[in-house]
Design an enzyme around this catalytic site. Structure first.
Site, PDB file in Angstrom:
ATOM      1  N   HIS A  16      -8.740   1.285  -6.059  1.00  0.00           N
ATOM      2  CA  HIS A  16      -7.963   0.349  -5.250  1.00  0.00           C
ATOM      3  C   HIS A  16      -6.499   0.721  -5.401  1.00  0.00           C
ATOM      4  CE1 HIS A  16     -11.369  -2.128  -4.336  1.00  0.00           C
ATOM      5  NE2 HIS A  16     -11.724  -2.031  -5.610  1.00  0.00           N
TER       6      HIS A  16
ATOM      7  N   ASP B 143     -25.492  -2.224  -2.892  1.00  0.00           N
ATOM      8  CA  ASP B 143     -26.876  -1.770  -3.016  1.00  0.00           C
ATOM      9  C   ASP B 143     -27.036  -0.311  -2.604  1.00  0.00           C
ATOM     10  OD1 ASP B 143     -27.568  -4.256  -3.951  1.00  0.00           O
ATOM     11  OD2 ASP B 143     -28.578  -4.900  -2.106  1.00  0.00           O
TER      12      ASP B 143
ATOM     13  N   TYR C 289       0.791  -1.230   0.000  1.00  0.00           N
ATOM     14  CA  TYR C 289       0.000   0.000   0.000  1.00  0.00           C
ATOM     15  C   TYR C 289       0.823   1.281   0.000  1.00  0.00           C
ATOM     16  CZ  TYR C 289      -3.671  -3.319   1.093  1.00  0.00           C
ATOM     17  OH  TYR C 289      -4.540  -4.385   1.049  1.00  0.00           O
TER      18      TYR C 289
END
Length: 152
Positions: A103, A90, A26
């Site tokens: 990402h 949703d 990361y």
């Protein structure tokens, strides 16, 4: 009707650990760096950013629901919820705002379980594996979608 001049930035579970969590994957940038990068990119287009990070799915869903009131779009890195959360998907679908999925790492070069994204089909922009600079790219790619919605 005037399009709101704000983008909601959503960062999911464990992204509060950026800068110290697995820097080989990361990098060393922190969540504060991500928020600054995103805000700077948005400001260049006359937009502001409201940022939320939580390790709790319901907090993220509440923020997404609230975005209907004053946001023109959403930039989201759902973290691990990418691969598990139908309810997050949703919520994004339900607010009818353009979504950019980000990402930091290339999830398609990692473990098999990371290859599926519940967010993918509701996002109009996907920035995968470009580090934290991917957040700025996501904003830039989302701008024409927001502008197009304003013109239509």
């Amino acid at each position: 009707m005037t399009v709101p001049r704000r983008i909601l930035l959503v960062n999911g579970p464990n992204l509060n650990l950026l800068g110290t969590r697995e820097p080989g994957i990361y990098g060393s940038a922190t969540l504060a760096d991500v928020e600054r990068i995103t805000s700077d990119a948005a400001a260049a287009h006359g937009l502001e950013v409201r940022a939320v990070q939580s390790n709790h799915e319901g907090v993220l869903i509440d923020a997404i629901h609230a975005a209907r009131e004053d946001c023109a779009g959403i930039v989201i890195n759902p973290g691990g919820l990418t691969h598990t959360s139908v309810v997050l998907r949703d919520a994004l679908s339900g607010v009818s705002l353009p979504v950019a999925e980000v990402h930091i790492s290339n999830v398609y070069e990692r473990e098999e379980f990371r290859h599926h994204s519940y967010v993918h089909d509701v996002a109009v922009v996907h920035v995968i594996g470009e580090g934290v600079d991917g957040y700025a790219k996501a904003v830039r790619l989302l701008i024409p979608v927001i502008t197009g919605a304003a013109d239509g």
